[in-house]
Design an enzyme around this catalytic site. Structure first.
Site, PDB file in Angstrom:
ATOM      1  N   HIS A 120      28.959  40.656  -6.223  1.00 36.29           N
ATOM      2  CA  HIS A 120      29.542  40.945  -7.547  1.00 36.29           C
ATOM      3  C   HIS A 120      30.153  39.721  -8.226  1.00 36.29           C
ATOM      4  O   HIS A 120      31.049  39.861  -9.068  1.00 36.29           O
ATOM      5  CB  HIS A 120      30.608  42.037  -7.437  1.00 36.29           C
ATOM      6  CG  HIS A 120      30.065  43.403  -7.182  1.00 36.29           C
ATOM      7  ND1 HIS A 120      28.927  43.642  -6.448  1.00 36.29           N
ATOM      8  CD2 HIS A 120      30.512  44.633  -7.577  1.00 36.29           C
ATOM      9  CE1 HIS A 120      28.711  44.957  -6.394  1.00 36.29           C
ATOM     10  NE2 HIS A 120      29.640  45.578  -7.074  1.00 36.29           N
ATOM     11  N   GLY A 170      23.822  42.351  -8.273  1.00 39.91           N
ATOM     12  CA  GLY A 170      23.630  43.750  -7.926  1.00 39.91           C
ATOM     13  C   GLY A 170      24.320  44.696  -8.889  1.00 39.91           C
ATOM     14  O   GLY A 170      23.935  45.851  -8.997  1.00 39.91           O
ATOM     15  N   HIS A 171      25.337  44.219  -9.580  1.00 37.41           N
ATOM     16  CA  HIS A 171      26.063  45.071 -10.527  1.00 37.41           C
ATOM     17  C   HIS A 171      26.007  44.432 -11.909  1.00 37.41           C
ATOM     18  O   HIS A 171      26.726  43.495 -12.204  1.00 37.41           O
ATOM     19  CB  HIS A 171      27.522  45.235 -10.107  1.00 37.41           C
ATOM     20  CG  HIS A 171      28.192  46.415 -10.739  1.00 37.41           C
ATOM     21  ND1 HIS A 171      28.156  46.674 -12.096  1.00 37.41           N
ATOM     22  CD2 HIS A 171      28.930  47.424 -10.196  1.00 37.41           C
ATOM     23  CE1 HIS A 171      28.835  47.765 -12.362  1.00 37.41           C
ATOM     24  NE2 HIS A 171      29.309  48.249 -11.227  1.00 37.41           N
ATOM     25  N   GLU A 290      26.790  56.976  -5.714  1.00 34.78           N
ATOM     26  CA  GLU A 290      27.351  57.106  -7.076  1.00 34.78           C
ATOM     27  C   GLU A 290      26.245  57.119  -8.131  1.00 34.78           C
ATOM     28  O   GLU A 290      26.323  56.447  -9.160  1.00 34.78           O
ATOM     29  CB  GLU A 290      28.322  55.949  -7.350  1.00 34.78           C
ATOM     30  CG  GLU A 290      29.463  55.879  -6.356  1.00 34.78           C
ATOM     31  CD  GLU A 290      30.451  54.763  -6.637  1.00 34.78           C
ATOM     32  OE1 GLU A 290      31.650  54.952  -6.387  1.00 34.78           O
ATOM     33  OE2 GLU A 290      30.021  53.691  -7.108  1.00 34.78           O
ATOM     34  N   CYS A 308      34.289  55.458 -14.697  1.00 34.68           N
ATOM     35  CA  CYS A 308      33.660  54.231 -15.187  1.00 34.68           C
ATOM     36  C   CYS A 308      32.291  54.502 -15.804  1.00 34.68           C
ATOM     37  O   CYS A 308      31.869  53.777 -16.719  1.00 34.68           O
ATOM     38  CB  CYS A 308      33.515  53.211 -14.053  1.00 34.68           C
ATOM     39  SG  CYS A 308      35.038  52.308 -13.687  1.00 34.68           S
ATOM     40  N   CYS A 383      38.406  50.333  -9.731  1.00 41.49           N
ATOM     41  CA  CYS A 383      37.682  49.931 -10.938  1.00 41.49           C
ATOM     42  C   CYS A 383      38.058  50.793 -12.134  1.00 41.49           C
ATOM     43  O   CYS A 383      38.080  50.311 -13.276  1.00 41.49           O
ATOM     44  CB  CYS A 383      36.172  49.979 -10.697  1.00 41.49           C
ATOM     45  SG  CYS A 383      35.576  51.557 -10.057  1.00 41.49           S
ATOM     46  N   CYS A 384      38.328  52.087 -11.918  1.00 41.63           N
ATOM     47  CA  CYS A 384      38.492  53.016 -13.040  1.00 41.63           C
ATOM     48  C   CYS A 384      39.791  52.840 -13.823  1.00 41.63           C
ATOM     49  O   CYS A 384      39.749  52.823 -15.066  1.00 41.63           O
ATOM     50  CB  CYS A 384      38.365  54.451 -12.549  1.00 41.63           C
ATOM     51  SG  CYS A 384      36.715  54.871 -11.910  1.00 41.63           S
TER      52      CYS A 384
END
Length: 618
Positions: A120, A170-171, A290, A308, A383-384
């Site tokens: 990431h 990857g993200h 997810e 997210c 993250c959220c």
């Protein structure tokens, strides 16, 4: 462009975001070790261990910074100014001379750019760039923008044909950030770098393997690395990654005029919305990875619908709204903001949901941690919360736009909206009441168009211009009032807000035979707190019209919906819950009153049962 929300529903939620969530953010980041990692990286002479479970801990700091900066642009409070400046200095001190910046790898977690699937690094870089753009626009300072520029220059020197690395993150996230950085700095290298990452994805370049926290290969669809984006026929894999990728692609299509890319984006948006989106606007059906599920795979109790993902959906749809001018994208934004997104944010501004199911059983056996359906102060993978903070802080950006024709109001909230010499004030009690009054404060000479979105859920409306009935008819979701406007002109839109009973698509097996309750942009739910006796055995009697009750005393002030229902008779089937050639158990004689509250407000009083989809009495 000026957009300010000054009162009403969203002003209240943004005030809590500013005075509680953002204000307490640094304390949460301190407790979780995010800021400690930056201090350790800044003090390169001292060996310290990385704090946290994920390589991308830095991104939470950058998302908080972006939120704080958008808030400063709205209300420049001195204490927040100082806190932002402190953390910007810390980020700058942690950056390596080469421009590289990711504390996990700087503190001995491995070699940079060797774990593209899970590391990431580009994802974190993207959030840094977006924070830097917000900081520059809010303060005029280049301090964080220069940090982001040095990191972007480092990335540009490492990635690309014939360079050290030919691959993608990857993200996805860096794509849209690079486009925004290019717009801000007028440096076309960043736009070309975003184009490189988009074009390189879809060719199977990501390798998985075991690393910190992952011991399975999710497959190329998880990364959206199985097919080039222009050839993709459906959204797949990790829902947040897919939606961030599409947002970045929409930015590129806007900047480059790539018609084929735009066609792919319209196709993929349609696939996502028509077959893989919940009534709340939430996306992502599977806890496993997810991810999006199959078409119409939309279980209520096992819905993942990460907060997210709702935010990413808003990002993607907003870019498509600007790219195409079509109202359907802003329709989805409205649905997602009021339901799928806002449900993830506690009324107190201190508690959060990572996942947002549409049903919670009375005694759920759920996985602890981030995937619980109980509101939580912070998450292991956090993250959220800062992502929600930045969306709420920057929310006015999604409410209006301007073009050569005039001013467009995409969403409705009391406030001030202006651009290109056209300035209006909006007064409304939306979403509780449907009247929206627009007063012109300033207007350029000659004809201009004021465009008001007519929500897709609205079946009846009235329009008045200077107290005279408007003759304009809906045009693909817009009411367009074209005239020579003068200061003091008023436009009043009255949207009817009847209670609606909504039926699922027949292919959605999980809720076949059920109905949901909606009013205006709000999805409603039953909670055990309002319906004694539980929710497993209730059915809704649709033969009797529901009633609306205003409850200023409940959940910060809401409008509830009261419907008639009945309870199923007690189970008399014995030890085996299946019957052969026997009619289903009948209904009990006793009727019940069912009280529904807005879905966004659920789980703020207790951890009891909840459901959006209610079996219907036939």
């Amino acid at each position: 462009m000026v957009a300010r929300i000054t009162d009403g529903f969203w002003a209240t939620r943004r005030r809590t975001n500013a005075e509680v969530s953002i204000l307490e953010g640094p304390e949460r980041l301190e407790e979780a070790g995010n800021l400690a990692n930056l201090r350790a990286a800044a003090d390169a002479g001292t060996a310290r261990a990385f704090s946290g479970d994920f390589q991308f801990q830095d991104s939470d700091v950058y998302k908080w910074l972006e939120a704080a900066c958008w808030q400063l642009a709205d209300t420049p409070e001195s204490g927040l100014v100082d806190e932002v400046a402190r953390i910007v200095r810390l980020v700058a001190a942690a950056q390596m001379e080469s421009g590289y910046l990711q504390t996990y790898y700087q503190l001995g977690g491995g070699e940079p750019w060797t774990e593209l699937g899970w590391g990431h690094e580009l994802y974190c870089a993207g959030h840094l760039m977006q924070a830097a753009v917000a900081h520059h626009r809010a303060t005029g300072s280049r301090d964080l923008l220069d940090v982001a520029g040095r990191f972007a220059d480092h990335i540009e020197s490492v990635f690309g044909p014939g360079k050290q690395v030919e691959g993608v993150c990857g993200h996805p996230e860096v794509e849209t950030a690079l486009v925004e950085l290019s717009r801000t700095t007028d440096d076309q290298r960043y736009l070309e770098l975003a184009r490189y990452f988009l074009e390189r994805r879809g060719h199977g370049v990501l390798a998985s393997g075991a690393d910190r926290g992952h011991d399975r290969d999710p497959g190329p669809e998880y990364w959206q690395d199985h097919t080039p984006i222009r050839e993709a026929q459906e959204v797949t894999g990790h829902s947040v990654r897919q939606l961030y990728l599409l947002a970045g692609a929409a930015d590129l299509a806007t900047e480059t005029g790539d018609g084929r890319l735009r066609q792919a984006l319209e196709r993929l948006w349609t696939d996502a919305v028509s077959t893989k989106t919940y009534l709340t606007g939430g996306m992502g059906s599977r806890h496993d990875w997810e991810s999006f599920g199959d078409a119409y795979e939309l279980p209520s109790d096992r819905a993942y619908t990460e907060t997210c993902a709702a935010i990413a959906s808003v990002h993607f749809s907003w870019r498509m709204a600007l790219l195409t001018g079509e109202a359907r994208y802003s329709d989805l934004i409205e649905r997602t903001l009021y339901n799928g997104f806002l449900g993830g944010v506690g009324l107190d501004g201190r508690t959060w949901l990572y996942v947002n199911p549409l049903q919670r059983r009375a005694r759920p056996h759920e996985r602890p941690g981030d995937q619980t359906s109980q509101r939580t102060p912070w998450f292991r993978c956090a993250c959220c919360p800062p992502n929600a903070m930045r969306l709420l802080a920057g929310l006015p950006h999604y409410f209006s736009s301007v073009d050569d024709s005039g001013l467009h109001l995409h969403q409705y909230a009391t406030g001030e909206y202006a651009g290109d010499g056209f300035a209006v004030r909006v007064a409304t009690e939306y979403p509780w009441h449907g009247t929206v009054t627009v007063t012109v404060d300033d207007a350029p000479a000659g004809e201009r168009t004021l465009s008001l979105r007519l929500p897709a859920w609205c079946a009846q409306f009235r329009l008045a211009v200077n107290e005279e009935p408007g003759q304009e008819q809906p045009e693909r979701g817009w009411l367009r009032i074209t005239r020579t406007f003068r200061p003091g002109d008023t436009v009043r839109l009255e949207l009817a807000l009847p209670v609606r009973l909504t039926h699922p698509h027949p292919y959605v097996d999980a809720v076949r035979g059920c109905v949901a309750v909606e009013r205006g942009p709000l999805v409603y739910c039953l909670e055990e707190a309002d319906n004694a006796g539980g929710l497993d055995d209730v059915v809704l009697d649709s033969s009797k019209a529901p009633t609306v009750r205003e409850r200023p005393d409940l959940l910060g002030g809401v409008t509830t919906i009261v419907a008639s229902g009945r309870r199923l008779a007690p189970d008399e089937t014995g030890w085996w819950p299946y019957l052969t050639d026997v009619a289903p158990t009948g209904l009990a004689d006793r009727s019940v009153e069912l009280t529904a509250v807005p879905y966004y407000a659920w789980a703020n009083r207790s951890n009891g049962a909840m459901r959006v989809w209610i079996p219907q009495q036939r």
